[in-house]
Design a protein around this motif. Structure first.
Motif, mmCIF file in Angstrom:
data_model
loop_
_atom_site.group_PDB
_atom_site.id
_atom_site.type_symbol
_atom_site.label_atom_id
_atom_site.label_comp_id
_atom_site.label_asym_id
_atom_site.label_seq_id
_atom_site.Cartn_x
_atom_site.Cartn_y
_atom_site.Cartn_z
ATOM 1 N N TYR A 108 2.034 2.720 -3.262
ATOM 2 C CA TYR A 108 1.022 3.453 -4.028
ATOM 3 C C TYR A 108 0.769 4.843 -3.454
ATOM 4 O O TYR A 108 0.691 5.829 -4.193
ATOM 5 N N GLU A 109 0.605 4.910 -2.137
ATOM 6 C CA GLU A 109 0.201 6.174 -1.526
ATOM 7 C C GLU A 109 1.382 7.052 -1.130
ATOM 8 O O GLU A 109 1.242 8.280 -1.040
ATOM 9 N N GLN A 161 -1.601 -7.324 -3.620
ATOM 10 C CA GLN A 161 -1.380 -8.178 -2.457
ATOM 11 C C GLN A 161 -2.061 -9.535 -2.623
ATOM 12 O O GLN A 161 -1.531 -10.559 -2.174
ATOM 13 N N PRO A 218 -3.576 11.357 -1.146
ATOM 14 C CA PRO A 218 -3.762 9.907 -1.233
ATOM 15 C C PRO A 218 -5.177 9.485 -1.580
ATOM 16 O O PRO A 218 -5.394 8.354 -2.025
ATOM 17 N N THR A 219 -6.160 10.386 -1.403
ATOM 18 C CA THR A 219 -7.535 10.010 -1.748
ATOM 19 C C THR A 219 -7.721 9.827 -3.246
ATOM 20 O O THR A 219 -8.720 9.254 -3.683
ATOM 21 N N ALA A 233 -6.846 4.916 -5.882
ATOM 22 C CA ALA A 233 -7.844 3.885 -5.616
ATOM 23 C C ALA A 233 -7.196 2.714 -4.892
ATOM 24 O O ALA A 233 -6.066 2.333 -5.207
ATOM 25 N N PRO A 234 -7.897 2.104 -3.938
ATOM 26 C CA PRO A 234 -7.323 0.958 -3.229
ATOM 27 C C PRO A 234 -7.254 -0.308 -4.067
ATOM 28 O O PRO A 234 -6.618 -1.278 -3.668
ATOM 29 N N ASP A 235 -7.884 -0.301 -5.238
ATOM 30 C CA ASP A 235 -7.943 -1.501 -6.071
ATOM 31 C C ASP A 235 -6.557 -2.034 -6.421
ATOM 32 O O ASP A 235 -6.312 -3.246 -6.406
ATOM 33 N N ARG A 290 0.833 -1.209 0.000
ATOM 34 C CA ARG A 290 0.000 0.000 0.000
ATOM 35 C C ARG A 290 0.867 1.258 0.000
ATOM 36 O O ARG A 290 0.577 2.228 -0.715
ATOM 37 N N GLU A 306 -1.487 6.476 -10.961
ATOM 38 C CA GLU A 306 -2.644 6.346 -10.082
ATOM 39 C C GLU A 306 -3.311 7.689 -9.801
ATOM 40 O O GLU A 306 -4.533 7.776 -9.775
ATOM 41 N N TRP A 325 -3.357 -1.690 -5.039
ATOM 42 C CA TRP A 325 -2.547 -2.358 -4.025
ATOM 43 C C TRP A 325 -3.256 -3.558 -3.412
ATOM 44 O O TRP A 325 -2.619 -4.520 -2.976
ATOM 45 N N THR A 326 -4.600 -3.541 -3.409
ATOM 46 C CA THR A 326 -5.337 -4.704 -2.915
ATOM 47 C C THR A 326 -5.149 -5.897 -3.840
ATOM 48 O O THR A 326 -4.901 -7.031 -3.396
#
Length: 319
Positions: A173-174, A192, A180-181, A184-186, A170, A271, A188-189
């Motif tokens: 990415y951030e 992993q 950081p908003t 998208a969390p997609d 994570r 990103e 790094w999720t």
């Protein structure tokens, strides 16, 4: 009401090369300028998903997953090294019929792509370099420590494995982003998820312990760049914890005509800075695809220029 541009179709396919079932994404007209998108660690072709949607109407974009990444499937006993990744990508471009392309190199895509460029210089219509290092001055202290990990160093496998956990994934990415908003969390999720599949951590550790081979090749790649002078667009997130801004400027010693843009973001610049990056890529492809073969270095083969550009196309554009 204004008209809305059509979103391109993105195909998701597999092709087998040398026993490896390579997954790849492809979009755009096959007779348009072609970009071979080479992803980084610990990601896969999904890191380009938004870029494919934005540019796929006008350009032919193709993005494979390396062995050990994403959806690509490998046979038992596959040896993970950067030479082998380049072997598979080289056979991949043959299998899908690519004979000319602009190389988009990001992170691991740098050492994979430059190996490919050395082997097939005539196929390289240009380079897009995004936080893909090829210079000693482009390594942070953290990255330098990473390059000292070799199979004969006690505890090296355990040290390399520390990079493969969710907080680190994570953070890549951030980290370094202004907001950081916008990330998208997609990404790094999903990264992993793949890292946690059986056998994947061992594959990534093997590659980590092989990374020192890339640093050893930096002088050779620099000579290749100086000799061939491909049209080059450099886009760099200046807050990258692995590859600082100095690595972007270092390219100008060998590619004084390169177009350089420094953005106020981190490692995974697509990103959060896609709205700025996509037009730069589109403009670069439009200008360079039909460009005659790049001239050779007037100073002679293997000699690096001593003056870096400080204005014009070589100047840094601050995002």
């Amino acid at each position: 009401m204004g008209t809305t541009a059509a979103v391109p179709q993105v195909a998701h396919r597999f092709v087998e090369v040398d026993g490896v079932r390579v997954f790849y994404r492809e979009t755009g007209p096959v007779d348009a300028p072609t970009v071979l998108l080479l992803h980084g660690f610990p990601s896969a072709s999904h890191q380009f998903r938004r870029l494919l949607d934005v540019l796929g109407n006008d350009f032919h974009l193709i993005a494979p997953d390396y062995p050990g990444f994403g959806h690509t499937e490998v046979p038992a006993g596959f040896t993970y090294s950067f030479d082998r990744l380049a072997d598979v990508v080289e056979q991949f471009v043959d299998a899908v019929g690519l004979d000319r392309y602009v190389l988009y190199t990001f992170d691991f895509g740098g050492p994979v792509g430059l190996r490919l460029a050395e082997r097939r210089p005539a196929a390289v219509a240009g380079l897009i370099v995004q936080n893909a290092n090829a210079y000693a001055e482009g390594l942070s202290d953290l990255a330098r420590d990473f390059t000292t990990l070799t199979p004969d160093v006690p505890g090296a496998r355990e040290k390399a494995a520390e990079l493969l956990v969710l907080p680190v994934t994570r953070g890549q990415y951030e980290g370094g982003t202004v907001d950081p908003t916008l990330v998208a969390p997609d990404g790094w999720t999903l990264d992993q998820h793949f890292l946690d599949l059986p056998g994947r951590k061992d594959a990534q550790v093997d590659l980590a312990l092989n990374y020192h081979t890339n640093v050893a090749l930096y002088p050779r790649w620099q000579r290749w760049l100086a000799d061939h002078r491909p049209a080059t667009l450099i886009i760099w997130g200046r807050n990258d914890i692995f590859f600082p801004e100095s690595g972007a400027h270092a390219y100008l010693a060998d590619l004084p005509d390169a177009e350089l843009h420094i953005l106020d973001t981190g490692h995974f610049a697509l990103e959060d800075r896609l709205p700025e990056i996509a037009p730069l890529i589109a403009d670069f492809l439009t200008r360079t695809w039909n460009r005659p073969e790049a001239g050779r270095n007037p100073d002679g083969p293997g000699r690096r220029g001593g003056v870096r550009s400080v204005g014009g196309r070589g100047a840094a554009s601050l995002g």
